[in-house]
Enzyme design. Structure first.
Site, PDB file in Angstrom:
ATOM      1  N   ARG A   1       3.909  17.253  73.861  1.00  0.00           N
ATOM      2  CA  ARG A   1       3.058  17.848  74.907  1.00  0.00           C
ATOM      3  C   ARG A   1       1.886  16.939  75.275  1.00  0.00           C
ATOM      4  O   ARG A   1       0.756  17.399  75.505  1.00  0.00           O
ATOM      5  CB  ARG A   1       2.502  19.204  74.454  1.00  0.00           C
ATOM      6  CG  ARG A   1       3.530  20.208  73.982  1.00  0.00           C
ATOM      7  CD  ARG A   1       4.331  20.812  75.113  1.00  0.00           C
ATOM      8  NE  ARG A   1       5.182  21.867  74.578  1.00  0.00           N
ATOM      9  CZ  ARG A   1       6.440  21.689  74.185  1.00  0.00           C
ATOM     10  NH1 ARG A   1       7.019  20.497  74.305  1.00  0.00           N
ATOM     11  NH2 ARG A   1       7.146  22.689  73.705  1.00  0.00           N
ATOM     12  N   SER A  45       2.421  28.755  76.337  1.00  0.00           N
ATOM     13  CA  SER A  45       1.955  28.621  74.953  1.00  0.00           C
ATOM     14  C   SER A  45       0.480  28.219  74.958  1.00  0.00           C
ATOM     15  O   SER A  45       0.113  27.237  75.597  1.00  0.00           O
ATOM     16  CB  SER A  45       2.751  27.524  74.231  1.00  0.00           C
ATOM     17  OG  SER A  45       4.115  27.835  74.258  1.00  0.00           O
ATOM     18  N   GLU A  73      -3.328  24.129  73.813  1.00  0.00           N
ATOM     19  CA  GLU A  73      -2.402  23.347  74.644  1.00  0.00           C
ATOM     20  C   GLU A  73      -2.860  23.236  76.107  1.00  0.00           C
ATOM     21  O   GLU A  73      -2.854  22.137  76.654  1.00  0.00           O
ATOM     22  CB  GLU A  73      -0.991  23.943  74.570  1.00  0.00           C
ATOM     23  CG  GLU A  73       0.018  23.087  75.326  1.00  0.00           C
ATOM     24  CD  GLU A  73       1.433  23.631  75.279  1.00  0.00           C
ATOM     25  OE1 GLU A  73       1.905  23.940  74.184  1.00  0.00           O
ATOM     26  OE2 GLU A  73       2.047  23.726  76.345  1.00  0.00           O
TER      27      GLU A  73
END
Ligand code: NAP
Length: 347
Positions: free
Chosen positions: A173, A247, A342
């Site tokens: 990510r 998320s 995130e």
């Protein structure tokens, strides 16, 4: 896409623009100026007219954002469109997409053509341009595996540049665009290399259950896409219905000794060995800490997937941060593991 956006048009820069429809957490915020260039030339023109000293923000569909307060300076929401086949050989096909293309439209188009590579990434919210920024991933596949190159406009030199996949510094990510080169490059398009014959990755549980018994050549990208969509729709909230940013925390990676110690204390710990350590399922940690389906003010952790922070209505960024801090503190206290956010925090 379902949210209503300001019209794509380089000449009209909206002043004091409402960003509520441009972030899927639906946090109230405004942009001092907002432009939606629909070509690279329009983008270059907007940048050329900008005072280089003023802040610059680039957002896609805002599906991985926490907008903390009003954005000063210029905010760009790219509307650069287009999906084309670039070339092919016996094994692969290369395709290009503009940064403003809705990601799942790209997945749907490629899968319908019979091309394999993006099916596991079905239904991820956001744009094609945002995909390399955080190296989107799902069900064991990351964008970096199919990405050929990224086209960018360099904000400093105003030149168009291309970065091959191995120059993008992709990680879990993460990419150079999200980390060390943040703000330097505006991603205007991507080029992907897909397979003409299927070799779908069905290692993850829900795909293994549906396709694990079949020979590789019998697992079609269309079938995998349908399965991924069904699983995602069953447990992940649709941002158009319940505001969220996917998320909210990354899955933490701990070393083997830490994972072993945790496994002794928590035999049900959900953990996956990785080359760099052991990946823990953040959703499981949050659920064990008692936050699954629990609210703090107008925000909460989702009842089906505890990793997703949802806005039940009327939340501010302060509400989001208060919940994130509370969840992080409880997970740290119970497991000794620090959760990293995130979504990107702006400004
Ligand atoms: P899940 O199936 O409940 O699994 C929980 C976690 O365990 C996932 O985050 C996944 O890590 C990991 N995992 C599961 N099976 C694994 C395997 N065979 N090998 C290694 N790791 C495994 O997860 P979920 O919430 O339904 O999500 C499914 C997929 O979609 C995941 O890959 C997830 O990352 C992705 N997703 C991403 C976002 C986002 O906003 N970035 C939002 C929703 C879902 P990984 O996350 O590393 O795959």
């Amino acid at each position: 896409m379902s949210q209503s956006l300001p019209p794509a048009d380089s000449s009209s820069q909206l002043c004091d623009a409402d960003l509520t429809a441009l972030n899927t957490l639906r946090l109230p915020a405004r942009a001092h100026r907002l432009a939606r260039p629909s070509t690279v030339d329009e983008l270059a023109q907007v940048l050329a007219e900008r005072n280089p000293a003023e802040p610059l923000f680039v957002i896609g569909e805002g599906s991985n954002l926490v907008i903390g307060s009003d954005l000063p300076g210029l905010t760009l929401s790219l509307a650069i469109d287009g999906m084309v086949q670039v070339k092919e050989d016996d094994v692969h096909v290369w395709i290009a997409a503009g940064a403003g293309v809705h990601w799942d439209d790209l997945v749907a188009w490629t899968v319908t053509q019979g091309w394999q590579g993006l099916e596991n990434l079905s239904l991820i919210p956001g744009t094609a341009g945002a995909a390399p920024f955080q190296n989107i991933g799902a069900y064991g596949v990351e964008l970096s595996q199919v990405l050929e190159q990224v086209t960018v406009l360099d904000v400093v030199t105003a030149r168009v540049e291309h970065f091959a996949a191995d120059e993008c510094e992709f990680a879990y990510r993460d990419s150079r665009f999200k980390s060390r080169d943040r703000g330097r490059y505006i991603i205007t398009g991507i080029e992907l290399r897909l397979r003409k014959q299927p070799r779908c990755d069905v290692r993850y549980g829900p795909l293994q259950a549906a396709f694990g018994h079949l020979p590789e050549h019998e697992v079609s990208p269309v079938a995998v896409r349908e399965r991924v969509i069904a699983v995602r729709q069953s447990k992940l909230p649709d941002p158009a219905v319940l505001a969220n940013a996917g998320s909210f925390f990354k899955n933490p990676v701990v070393n083997g000794a830490e994972a072993d110690a945790l496994k002794v204390r928590f035999p049900d710990l959900v953990a996956y060995p990785q080359p760099q350590g052991v990946k823990l399922a953040a959703g499981w940690l949050i659920e064990q800490a008692g936050w699954k389906g629990k609210c703090l003010g107008p925000v909460g952790m989702h009842s089906e997937q505890a990793l997703v922070l949802v806005n039940h209505g009327g939340a501010t960024s302060a509400d989001v941060m208060a919940l994130a801090d509370a969840v992080r503190a409880d997970v740290l206290e119970q497991f000794g593991v620090t959760l990293e956010q995130e979504p990107v925090l702006l400004p």
